[in-house]
Design a protein around this motif. Structure first.
Motif, PDB file in Angstrom:
ATOM      1  N   VAL A 124       8.420 -29.615  -7.804  1.00  0.00           N
ATOM      2  CA  VAL A 124       9.555 -29.368  -6.915  1.00  0.00           C
ATOM      3  C   VAL A 124       9.550 -27.943  -6.367  1.00  0.00           C
ATOM      4  O   VAL A 124       9.783 -27.733  -5.163  1.00  0.00           O
ATOM      5  N   TYR A 125       9.283 -26.953  -7.231  1.00  0.00           N
ATOM      6  CA  TYR A 125       9.399 -25.553  -6.808  1.00  0.00           C
ATOM      7  C   TYR A 125       8.062 -24.885  -6.506  1.00  0.00           C
ATOM      8  O   TYR A 125       8.039 -23.786  -5.945  1.00  0.00           O
ATOM      9  N   GLY A 126       6.959 -25.530  -6.876  1.00  0.00           N
ATOM     10  CA  GLY A 126       5.641 -24.948  -6.663  1.00  0.00           C
ATOM     11  C   GLY A 126       5.077 -24.406  -7.958  1.00  0.00           C
ATOM     12  O   GLY A 126       5.799 -23.767  -8.740  1.00  0.00           O
ATOM     13  N   ALA A 127       3.786 -24.657  -8.189  1.00  0.00           N
ATOM     14  CA  ALA A 127       3.161 -24.268  -9.451  1.00  0.00           C
ATOM     15  C   ALA A 127       3.256 -22.765  -9.706  1.00  0.00           C
ATOM     16  O   ALA A 127       3.340 -22.319 -10.850  1.00  0.00           O
ATOM     17  N   GLY A 128       3.255 -21.973  -8.641  1.00  0.00           N
ATOM     18  CA  GLY A 128       3.312 -20.524  -8.805  1.00  0.00           C
ATOM     19  C   GLY A 128       4.708 -19.971  -8.968  1.00  0.00           C
ATOM     20  O   GLY A 128       4.882 -18.749  -9.084  1.00  0.00           O
ATOM     21  N   HIS A 129       5.703 -20.851  -9.029  1.00  0.00           N
ATOM     22  CA  HIS A 129       7.096 -20.401  -9.093  1.00  0.00           C
ATOM     23  C   HIS A 129       7.805 -20.861 -10.365  1.00  0.00           C
ATOM     24  O   HIS A 129       9.042 -20.888 -10.409  1.00  0.00           O
ATOM     25  N   VAL A 130       7.046 -21.237 -11.364  1.00  0.00           N
ATOM     26  CA  VAL A 130       7.620 -21.676 -12.641  1.00  0.00           C
ATOM     27  C   VAL A 130       6.957 -20.901 -13.766  1.00  0.00           C
ATOM     28  O   VAL A 130       5.723 -20.791 -13.806  1.00  0.00           O
ATOM     29  N   THR A 131       7.767 -20.355 -14.667  1.00  0.00           N
ATOM     30  CA  THR A 131       7.254 -19.638 -15.836  1.00  0.00           C
ATOM     31  C   THR A 131       7.712 -20.365 -17.090  1.00  0.00           C
ATOM     32  O   THR A 131       8.917 -20.500 -17.329  1.00  0.00           O
ATOM     33  N   TYR A 132       6.752 -20.828 -17.858  1.00  0.00           N
ATOM     34  CA  TYR A 132       7.027 -21.597 -19.073  1.00  0.00           C
ATOM     35  C   TYR A 132       6.531 -20.802 -20.273  1.00  0.00           C
ATOM     36  O   TYR A 132       5.354 -20.449 -20.355  1.00  0.00           O
ATOM     37  N   VAL A 133       7.441 -20.532 -21.207  1.00  0.00           N
ATOM     38  CA  VAL A 133       7.118 -19.789 -22.427  1.00  0.00           C
ATOM     39  C   VAL A 133       7.354 -20.681 -23.637  1.00  0.00           C
ATOM     40  O   VAL A 133       8.418 -21.301 -23.750  1.00  0.00           O
ATOM     41  N   ARG A 134       6.363 -20.768 -24.510  1.00  0.00           N
ATOM     42  CA  ARG A 134       6.525 -21.487 -25.786  1.00  0.00           C
ATOM     43  C   ARG A 134       5.928 -20.607 -26.879  1.00  0.00           C
ATOM     44  O   ARG A 134       4.740 -20.305 -26.869  1.00  0.00           O
ATOM     45  N   ASN A 135       6.749 -20.202 -27.823  1.00  0.00           N
ATOM     46  CA  ASN A 135       6.318 -19.220 -28.812  1.00  0.00           C
ATOM     47  C   ASN A 135       5.472 -19.828 -29.922  1.00  0.00           C
ATOM     48  O   ASN A 135       5.431 -21.052 -30.114  1.00  0.00           O
ATOM     49  N   ILE A 136       4.810 -18.968 -30.665  1.00  0.00           N
ATOM     50  CA  ILE A 136       4.066 -19.347 -31.864  1.00  0.00           C
ATOM     51  C   ILE A 136       4.577 -18.494 -33.010  1.00  0.00           C
ATOM     52  O   ILE A 136       4.488 -17.258 -32.972  1.00  0.00           O
ATOM     53  N   THR A 137       5.158 -19.136 -34.016  1.00  0.00           N
ATOM     54  CA  THR A 137       5.654 -18.426 -35.195  1.00  0.00           C
ATOM     55  C   THR A 137       4.498 -18.244 -36.174  1.00  0.00           C
ATOM     56  O   THR A 137       4.052 -19.215 -36.803  1.00  0.00           O
ATOM     57  N   ASP A 138       4.018 -17.008 -36.278  1.00  0.00           N
ATOM     58  CA  ASP A 138       2.888 -16.745 -37.177  1.00  0.00           C
ATOM     59  C   ASP A 138       3.254 -15.780 -38.299  1.00  0.00           C
ATOM     60  O   ASP A 138       2.386 -15.203 -38.938  1.00  0.00           O
TER      61      ASP A 138
ATOM     62  N   ALA B  66      -0.926 -32.417 -22.649  1.00  0.00           N
ATOM     63  CA  ALA B  66       0.031 -31.343 -22.406  1.00  0.00           C
ATOM     64  C   ALA B  66      -0.659 -30.144 -21.767  1.00  0.00           C
ATOM     65  O   ALA B  66      -1.703 -29.686 -22.250  1.00  0.00           O
ATOM     66  N   LEU B  67      -0.072 -29.638 -20.695  1.00  0.00           N
ATOM     67  CA  LEU B  67      -0.553 -28.404 -20.083  1.00  0.00           C
ATOM     68  C   LEU B  67      -0.189 -27.232 -20.993  1.00  0.00           C
ATOM     69  O   LEU B  67       0.839 -27.262 -21.679  1.00  0.00           O
ATOM     70  N   GLU B  68      -1.005 -26.194 -20.991  1.00  0.00           N
ATOM     71  CA  GLU B  68      -0.648 -25.016 -21.766  1.00  0.00           C
ATOM     72  C   GLU B  68       0.419 -24.225 -21.014  1.00  0.00           C
ATOM     73  O   GLU B  68       0.364 -24.105 -19.785  1.00  0.00           O
ATOM     74  N   PRO B  69       1.432 -23.701 -21.723  1.00  0.00           N
ATOM     75  CA  PRO B  69       2.461 -22.886 -21.070  1.00  0.00           C
ATOM     76  C   PRO B  69       1.852 -21.639 -20.431  1.00  0.00           C
ATOM     77  O   PRO B  69       0.707 -21.262 -20.727  1.00  0.00           O
ATOM     78  N   ASP B  70       2.635 -20.980 -19.598  1.00  0.00           N
ATOM     79  CA  ASP B  70       2.170 -19.734 -18.982  1.00  0.00           C
ATOM     80  C   ASP B  70       2.033 -18.626 -20.012  1.00  0.00           C
ATOM     81  O   ASP B  70       1.150 -17.769 -19.903  1.00  0.00           O
ATOM     82  N   HIS B  71       2.912 -18.632 -21.008  1.00  0.00           N
ATOM     83  CA  HIS B  71       2.865 -17.622 -22.073  1.00  0.00           C
ATOM     84  C   HIS B  71       3.052 -18.320 -23.416  1.00  0.00           C
ATOM     85  O   HIS B  71       3.913 -19.189 -23.553  1.00  0.00           O
ATOM     86  N   MET B  72       2.257 -17.907 -24.401  1.00  0.00           N
ATOM     87  CA  MET B  72       2.395 -18.410 -25.768  1.00  0.00           C
ATOM     88  C   MET B  72       2.442 -17.215 -26.716  1.00  0.00           C
ATOM     89  O   MET B  72       1.485 -16.935 -27.440  1.00  0.00           O
ATOM     90  N   PRO B  73       3.556 -16.482 -26.702  1.00  0.00           N
ATOM     91  CA  PRO B  73       3.645 -15.248 -27.493  1.00  0.00           C
ATOM     92  C   PRO B  73       3.660 -15.521 -28.992  1.00  0.00           C
ATOM     93  O   PRO B  73       4.299 -16.452 -29.464  1.00  0.00           O
ATOM     94  N   ARG B  74       2.937 -14.686 -29.699  1.00  0.00           N
ATOM     95  CA  ARG B  74       2.941 -14.759 -31.168  1.00  0.00           C
ATOM     96  C   ARG B  74       3.976 -13.782 -31.708  1.00  0.00           C
ATOM     97  O   ARG B  74       4.068 -12.640 -31.249  1.00  0.00           O
ATOM     98  N   ALA B  75       4.711 -14.213 -32.698  1.00  0.00           N
ATOM     99  CA  ALA B  75       5.789 -13.390 -33.241  1.00  0.00           C
ATOM    100  C   ALA B  75       5.278 -12.026 -33.694  1.00  0.00           C
ATOM    101  O   ALA B  75       5.935 -10.998 -33.474  1.00  0.00           O
ATOM    102  N   THR B  76       4.108 -11.990 -34.303  1.00  0.00           N
ATOM    103  CA  THR B  76       3.602 -10.723 -34.848  1.00  0.00           C
ATOM    104  C   THR B  76       3.265  -9.703 -33.769  1.00  0.00           C
ATOM    105  O   THR B  76       3.095  -8.521 -34.075  1.00  0.00           O
ATOM    106  N   ASP B  77       3.167 -10.141 -32.511  1.00  0.00           N
ATOM    107  CA  ASP B  77       2.892  -9.200 -31.417  1.00  0.00           C
ATOM    108  C   ASP B  77       4.163  -8.593 -30.843  1.00  0.00           C
ATOM    109  O   ASP B  77       4.084  -7.734 -29.959  1.00  0.00           O
TER     110      ASP B  77
END
Length: 462
Positions: free
Chosen positions: A59-73, A109-120
């Motif tokens: 709907v909004y364009g691939a370059g206009h969506v930011t998806y974040v899914r964290n990793i608890t490490d 499943a597509l990979e999110p734009d960001h997959m931040p790790r807690a330790t970072d």
């Protein structure tokens, strides 16, 4: 532009989705704690929010969506796994993160734009905790820092519970240093044999809830559009996220739309090791489950999509078998739909209505019946059910059935004259029993063998 409506858990109603910035639609979803293989229930939020991610991009364009899914490490379960196995924590989290991404990738499943790790993001967590203390919303006690729930008047609004009800119904850690039983840990001390970081309150590690607040603020800002996760996270995790985020950054709204998926059952029962029906995604992919056969990732995804995300989902072997049969048929059709195209409008309309995936699957059935192969192909790709080509597990075996096609065609010609179709019906039934799809028209007969094709069943056919 397509109008999307979503059920907002926070307001308890379906609302028209209006992003803060259409050029940067932002979504945060709670991700895995990486200490072991992902079980089947872990896959449901991944698939649900992958569908939403795909819809938003459409709907909004691939370059206009930011998806974040964290990793608890950093977590006590990880610490225990390291102690029990004698392996370094970093080695365990690296391995299990890789497993998670491989297994979720197998589900389309597509990979999110960001997959931040807690330790970072420990410095950001410490800074946020300091802000909460300065604002009088958190306090230090015996090496711990705790959030004061009484400092946030709206605590409990997401889950619809009063603090008294939550105290009565929740399993909360009873500690003498807590001012209120519902106060939750932001920082806790670490022994020398546990992961730890220097902080104003001594060497320690963060509590679970603070990581999502710190990482979402760092990557998406004080206000963003969508926060998602399983409904088991609504309380206390999401409730605590809201409280600490709104107190640390009162100038923002935190998340505006909250989406929660329901839980998963197996054969009508809660999935649990004690029930003997517990298995991981990898168990299904490799055939190490009660069904006893390897279930392709696309089939797992199809079964999930048949149930609306806000309803409990029941995984059954029968559903998996039926899903595999349907996908084989669709792939055989979609393989003929080459060239450019776009997904079916009806599918987009269904998904735009609070992710009505069951409605989207119904639209795919209509495409199949209409033999609109090009649109079917691009729709399956959009839904994450098909890649660039037919997957190996669904590809028809390379066999020559031209003699049988000629025989069935001649039998049909004769039957058209005599009006006796018994021989045609007999041959057709035998073909189907052998695992062959029979397609007949006025101009000819096409026989398409499936992967379960058994030529031995045709040897005795006269």
């Amino acid at each position: 532009m397509t109008t999307i409506t979503l059920y907002n858990t926070r307001t308890r109603r379906k609302e028209t989705f209006t992003p803060l910035d259409p050029d940067n639609v932002r979504m945060y979803v709670c991700g895995p704690t990486v200490y072991d293989r992902a079980h089947l229930g872990n896959a449901r939020p991944v698939i649900v929010f992958d569908v939403l991610f795909r819809l938003l991009r459409h709907v909004y364009g691939a370059g206009h969506v930011t998806y974040v899914r964290n990793i608890t490490d950093v977590d006590d379960k990880i610490n225990k796994r390291a102690q029990d196995s004698g392996r370094p924590i970093s080695e365990i989290t690296e391995e299990t993160t890789r497993w998670y991404l491989e297994d979720m990738g197998a589900l389309g499943a597509l990979e999110p734009d960001h997959m931040p790790r807690a330790t970072d993001y420990i410095p950001q967590m410490i800074a946020m905790i300091e802000t909460l203390i300065e604002r009088g919303c958190a306090y230090e006690a015996e090496g711990h820092v705790l959030f004061d729930v009484e400092s946030y008047d709206a605590y409990g609004a997401l889950s619809g519970r009063s603090v008294d009800d939550m105290i009565a119904g929740a399993r909360v850690e009873v500690a003498p240093y807590k001012r209120n039983p519902m106060d939750f840990v932001l920082w806790k001390p670490s022994a020398d044999d546990l992961p730890g970081w220097d902080s104003p309150w001594g060497r320690g590690r963060p509590g679970w809830h603070i990581e999502c607040s710190a990482m979402s603020h760092e990557l998406l800002g004080g206000s963003f559009d969508i926060h998602g996760g399983g409904n088991d996270l609504m309380f206390p995790h999401h409730e605590n996220e809201i409280a600490q985020s709104c107190c640390a950054h009162p100038e923002g709204d935190f998340a505006r739309y909250w989406l929660h998926n329901e839980m998963l059952q197996v054969e009508g029962r809660k999935m649990a090791k004690s029930e003997g029906n517990f298995f991981t995604v990898r168990d299904l992919l490799e055939g190490n489950w009660d069904g006893g056969w390897p279930v392709p990732g696309e089939v797992i995804r199809f079964v999930f999509l048949q149930t609306h995300y806000r309803k409990p989902m029941d995984w059954t072997a029968k559903k998996a078998e039926e899903a595999e049969r349907i996908l084989r048929k669709w792939y055989a059709q979609a393989a003929r739909g080459l060239g450019t195209g776009k997904p079916c409008t009806g599918v987009i309309t269904a998904l735009s209505d609070d992710l009505n995936t069951a409605g989207a699957i119904a639209e795919c059935h209509q495409l199949s019946h209409a033999d609109d192969v090009a649109t079917l192909r691009h729709t399956l790709q959009f839904l994450g059910l098909m890649g660039d080509g037919v997957p190996e597990w669904a590809a028809a075996p390379d066999v020559d059935l031209s003699d049988w096609e000629h025989r069935l065609f001649e039998a049909r010609k004769a039957a058209m004259k005599t009006k006796d179709f018994s021989e045609v019906d007999r041959l057709k039934a035998a073909m189907i029993e052998a695992g062959v799809e029979v397609r007949m028209s006025k101009t000819g007969v096409e026989l398409v063998p499936g992967t379960g094709f058994d030529p031995a069943k045709l040897e005795g056919l006269e």
